[in-house]
Motif scaffolding. Structure first.
Motif, PDB file in Angstrom:
ATOM      1  N   GLY A  14       0.814  -1.204   0.000  1.00  0.00           N
ATOM      2  CA  GLY A  14       0.000   0.000   0.000  1.00  0.00           C
ATOM      3  C   GLY A  14       0.849   1.255   0.000  1.00  0.00           C
ATOM      4  O   GLY A  14       2.028   1.237  -0.345  1.00  0.00           O
ATOM      5  N   VAL A  15       0.228   2.344   0.409  1.00  0.00           N
ATOM      6  CA  VAL A  15       0.904   3.636   0.412  1.00  0.00           C
ATOM      7  C   VAL A  15       2.010   3.681   1.445  1.00  0.00           C
ATOM      8  O   VAL A  15       3.049   4.301   1.249  1.00  0.00           O
ATOM      9  N   SER A  16       1.809   3.010   2.572  1.00  0.00           N
ATOM     10  CA  SER A  16       2.747   3.162   3.687  1.00  0.00           C
ATOM     11  C   SER A  16       3.618   1.946   3.958  1.00  0.00           C
ATOM     12  O   SER A  16       4.592   2.035   4.693  1.00  0.00           O
ATOM     13  N   GLU A  17       3.288   0.763   3.390  1.00  0.00           N
ATOM     14  CA  GLU A  17       4.118  -0.394   3.679  1.00  0.00           C
ATOM     15  C   GLU A  17       3.855  -1.506   2.674  1.00  0.00           C
ATOM     16  O   GLU A  17       2.857  -1.527   1.974  1.00  0.00           O
ATOM     17  N   THR A  18       4.787  -2.429   2.602  1.00  0.00           N
ATOM     18  CA  THR A  18       4.635  -3.623   1.793  1.00  0.00           C
ATOM     19  C   THR A  18       5.087  -4.805   2.625  1.00  0.00           C
ATOM     20  O   THR A  18       5.890  -4.666   3.553  1.00  0.00           O
ATOM     21  N   VAL A  19       4.562  -5.984   2.313  1.00  0.00           N
ATOM     22  CA  VAL A  19       4.876  -7.171   3.083  1.00  0.00           C
ATOM     23  C   VAL A  19       6.094  -7.856   2.472  1.00  0.00           C
ATOM     24  O   VAL A  19       6.164  -8.047   1.263  1.00  0.00           O
ATOM     25  N   ALA A  20       7.051  -8.198   3.308  1.00  0.00           N
ATOM     26  CA  ALA A  20       8.277  -8.833   2.831  1.00  0.00           C
ATOM     27  C   ALA A  20       8.344 -10.264   3.347  1.00  0.00           C
ATOM     28  O   ALA A  20       8.202 -10.506   4.543  1.00  0.00           O
ATOM     29  N   ASP A  21       8.545 -11.204   2.456  1.00  0.00           N
ATOM     30  CA  ASP A  21       8.723 -12.607   2.817  1.00  0.00           C
ATOM     31  C   ASP A  21      10.205 -12.939   2.660  1.00  0.00           C
ATOM     32  O   ASP A  21      10.723 -12.989   1.545  1.00  0.00           O
ATOM     33  N   ILE A  22      10.876 -13.134   3.779  1.00  0.00           N
ATOM     34  CA  ILE A  22      12.311 -13.419   3.771  1.00  0.00           C
ATOM     35  C   ILE A  22      12.617 -14.635   2.905  1.00  0.00           C
ATOM     36  O   ILE A  22      13.630 -14.685   2.195  1.00  0.00           O
ATOM     37  N   ARG A  23      11.699 -15.622   2.908  1.00  0.00           N
ATOM     38  CA  ARG A  23      11.933 -16.844   2.137  1.00  0.00           C
ATOM     39  C   ARG A  23      12.002 -16.559   0.642  1.00  0.00           C
ATOM     40  O   ARG A  23      12.808 -17.162  -0.079  1.00  0.00           O
ATOM     41  N   LEU A  24      11.158 -15.622   0.169  1.00  0.00           N
ATOM     42  CA  LEU A  24      11.172 -15.286  -1.253  1.00  0.00           C
ATOM     43  C   LEU A  24      12.473 -14.585  -1.647  1.00  0.00           C
ATOM     44  O   LEU A  24      12.997 -14.799  -2.743  1.00  0.00           O
ATOM     45  N   VAL A  25      12.966 -13.736  -0.749  1.00  0.00           N
ATOM     46  CA  VAL A  25      14.228 -13.033  -1.012  1.00  0.00           C
ATOM     47  C   VAL A  25      15.364 -14.045  -1.114  1.00  0.00           C
ATOM     48  O   VAL A  25      16.168 -14.026  -2.062  1.00  0.00           O
TER      49      VAL A  25
END
Length: 231
Positions: free
Chosen positions: A153-164
């Motif tokens: 969204g405007v203020s944040e995004t969800v990060a999946d460490i496994r995908l990185v």
């Protein structure tokens, strides 16, 4: 008293008309408003194309980056701008964005935060929402690949460490750099950004993959965790 008659661009002195000025003096002689005026071709009953474009720019703080974030619907709110003209403006600004990115891509080696900024700025700067990307590098910090991890969204995004880590392992990267944008214009990292950086750094150590940096981009500014000594 002689009645005032508004001049159309075709009534201007030839050297002052945007197209003729471009041909005679070169494209660098034109202002942003004059370049936009060439794109839209005509103004409205009250404004020439140049005057209309000057007003559009003023409403966007004379910042082409801010203008590039406007949707066709936003641009169509200006009298004299229809769908076709709005699409022409957006397409031209997108070409400029891609050109900046192509220039950045030509520089294959990433040395510091500025290199990351120059690489990702054309990709994320005009977005009204956050995107999280990972850049995969070899031992010499040459770029192997990039991958978008998430969009939020405007203020944040969800990060999946496994995908990185999956992207890093699949590309056989020795170094990775995380990058995301702050549409708010606030370049300083949030608490969530700090937590994400620490988690990814620790995960990388286990997999023998170095988190070289985490760069935040906000308008024409950037924040580098590495250069601030926070990795």
């Amino acid at each position: 008293m002689e009645e005032y008659k508004k001049l159309n661009i075709s009534d201007w002195a030839e050297e002052d008309r945007p197209r003729e000025k471009l041909m005679a003096k070169g494209v660098v002689s034109l202002s942003d408003a004059e370049l936009l005026a060439i794109l839209i071709g005509s103004g409205n009953r009250d404004e020439t194309a140049v005057e209309l474009c000057q007003r559009i720019l003023q409403c966007n703080e004379n910042d082409l980056n801010k203008l590039a974030k406007r949707s066709p619907e936003d641009l169509c709110k200006y009298k004299g701008i229809g769908e076709a003209k709005a699409i022409s403006i957006i397409a031209a600004l997108e070409i400029g964005r891609r050109r900046r990115h192509d220039l950045a891509v030509q520089k294959k080696k990433i040395i510091g935060g500025k290199d990351v900024y120059e690489y990702f700025h054309p990709i994320v700067n005009d977005l009204p929402y956050e995107e999280l990307w990972v850049l995969m590098l070899d031992r010499g910090r040459q770029i192997i690949d990039k991958k978008k991890i998430s969009q939020g969204g405007v203020s944040e995004t969800v990060a999946d460490i496994r995908l990185v880590m999956k992207a890093a392992i699949e590309s056989l990267a020795s170094n990775i750099i995380l990058c995301h944008n702050h549409p708010s214009g606030q370049v300083l990292p949030s608490t969530q950004d700090d937590i994400l950086t620490k988690k990814l750094r620790d995960a990388g150590r286990i997999m023998n993959i170095n988190l070289a940096d985490h760069v935040i981009i906000a308008e024409n500014l950037f924040f580098s965790y590495a250069e601030e000594g926070r990795i």
